[in-house]
Structures are given as structure tokens and as C-alpha cells.
Design a protein around this motif. Structure first.
Motif, short mmCIF file in Angstrom:
data_model
loop_
_atom_site.label_atom_id
_atom_site.label_comp_id
_atom_site.label_asym_id
_atom_site.label_seq_id
_atom_site.Cartn_x
_atom_site.Cartn_y
_atom_site.Cartn_z
N ALA A 139 0.67 -1.13 -0.08
CA ALA A 139 0.06 0.01 -0.21
C ALA A 139 0.82 1.22 -0.14
O ALA A 139 2.14 1.10 0.41
CB ALA A 139 -1.09 -0.03 1.06
N GLU A 140 0.35 2.39 -0.61
CA GLU A 140 1.13 3.62 -0.56
C GLU A 140 0.25 4.53 0.11
O GLU A 140 -1.12 4.92 0.15
CB GLU A 140 1.32 3.98 -2.12
N LYS A 141 0.94 5.61 1.10
CA LYS A 141 0.06 6.58 1.51
C LYS A 141 -0.32 7.65 0.71
O LYS A 141 0.34 7.78 -0.35
CB LYS A 141 1.08 7.32 2.65
N ILE A 142 -1.69 8.28 0.83
CA ILE A 142 -2.13 9.13 -0.08
C ILE A 142 -1.60 10.58 0.40
O ILE A 142 -1.66 10.90 1.69
CB ILE A 142 -3.62 9.13 0.04
N LEU A 143 -1.19 11.08 -0.56
CA LEU A 143 -0.66 12.81 -0.20
C LEU A 143 -2.05 13.71 -0.70
O LEU A 143 -2.21 13.54 -1.74
CB LEU A 143 0.44 12.99 -1.17
N TYR A 144 -2.32 14.43 0.30
CA TYR A 144 -3.33 15.44 0.22
C TYR A 144 -2.77 16.84 -0.03
O TYR A 144 -1.74 17.23 0.63
CB TYR A 144 -4.49 15.50 1.23
#
Length: 182
Positions: free
Chosen positions: A177-182
Motif C-alpha cells: 500500500a502507498e500513503k495518499i498525499l493530500y
């Protein structure tokens, strides 16, 4: 003017996700190493892994200012912001993690003279986040902000599978999984 310094205000934008940006202030007497650290913090990148580098023009098309190694032991780390001799409107580029090639465009918005302070470098602005919600929580009529994208499931289902931290750990724990950048 011994109590003053030149303060540079930059807008740092993700090169391929242009709606994601941060506005950063940094004194000219600070270094590219300091700038690298605040960019890593602002975009939630790992502070102790991966090389990075600033470029005077388009990344990889021209020679950079020197690689930056976490911990500050490389050539690019010590170069001062004021030594680059930027003027308002100039654009430089920044690459974090040469393997993933996370590119950024950095535009100098202004240079001002301010009283010295210990508060720099700092993030003074950012894009308004456009949050997406965890699909597992939505099935239970809960709206929880998704903070992860399950790459394994997204690839398999040919769509983005977005999850909160809890659902990632409960139902996708062994997936990449990859962290979502907002």
C-alpha cells in the motif's frame, strides 16, 4: 541591518500532481539541506531514507546542485539558498527518491527582508485537501478519510482501492500500500 535577513518564499508543487502544493519560507542563509528537510516534512516523505537533489532547470536535463543524503553528508547539503542567486519568478526543480523520481517544481514567489527569528524554515500554506473516503467504512455508512491506496487491490480491480489506516490493517495487512498525499 545585523538583525535582519533575506527571507525567500517558495511555492513547491508536485510535478505530476499539480494540485498538491506547499508554500515554504526559508532564509537565504539556510542551506539546500535545510530546504530538503522542510520539503520532506511538508510532503510527509521519509526523512532518513532516499537521496534527493535540487536542479537549476529541468531535472535530469541539467546538472544539479549536488545530491542530498539524509543526515547532511553530501555536497548539495551545504549550499546556501542565497548562493543560487535566484530572482522572483525563477523556477528550480527538486527530486525526492531517485528510484520513484518524485519530482517537484519550485517557484520563488518573493524575497523579503525580515527580522531574524528561530521560526524558519516553515510551511506557511498548502493546497486545500480534496479528501476521499475509505470504501470499507462507506459500506458501513461511515465516512472516514482514506489515507492509503492498496496498490495490490487497485491493480487487480483496475481502479483505486482507498482505505483508512484501520481497514488497511484489518483487511489488507499483507498487501503493498502507498500513503495518499493530500
Amino acid at each position: 541591518m545585523s538583525g535582519t535577513l533575506e527571507l525567500y518564499t517558495f511555492k513547491v508543487t508536485c510535478k505530476y500532481k499539480t494540485k498538491i502544493w506547499r508554500r515554504i519560507e526559508i532564509p537565504g542563509e539556510q542551506t539546500l539541506g535545510d530546504f530538503d528537510i522542510i520539503i520532506r516534512e511538508a510532503f510527509e516523505y521519509d526523512k532518513w531514507d532516499h537521496l534527493s537533489e535540487f536542479f537549476p532547470g529541468r531535472a535530469w536535463a541539467c546538472r544539479g546542485f549536488g545530491e542530498i543524503e539524509p543526515g547532511g553528508k553530501s555536497r548539495g547539503t551545504k549550499k546556501k539558498i542565497e548562493e543560487i542567486q535566484l530572482v522572483k519568478g525563477d523556477i528550480i526543480e527538486y527530486i525526492y527518491d531517485f528510484g520513484d523520481d518524485l519530482g517537484h517544481k519550485i517557484k520563488l514567489e518573493k524575497i523579503s527582508v525580515v527580522e531574524k527569528s528561530e521560526d524558519w524554515p516553515r510551511v506557511i500554506g498548502r493546497n486545500k485537501p480534496k479528501y476521499q473516503f475509505c470504501e470499507e467504512c462507506m459500506k458501513e455508512d461511515r465516512k472516514t478519510v482514506a489515507t492509503w491506496i492498496c496498490l495490490e487491490c487497485s491493480d487487480k480491480e483496475q481502479r483505486d482501492v482507498l482505505l483508512c489506516e484501520d481497514c488497511l490493517m484489518k483487511k489488507h495487512e499483507e498487501h503493498y500500500a502507498e500513503k495518499i498525499l493530500y
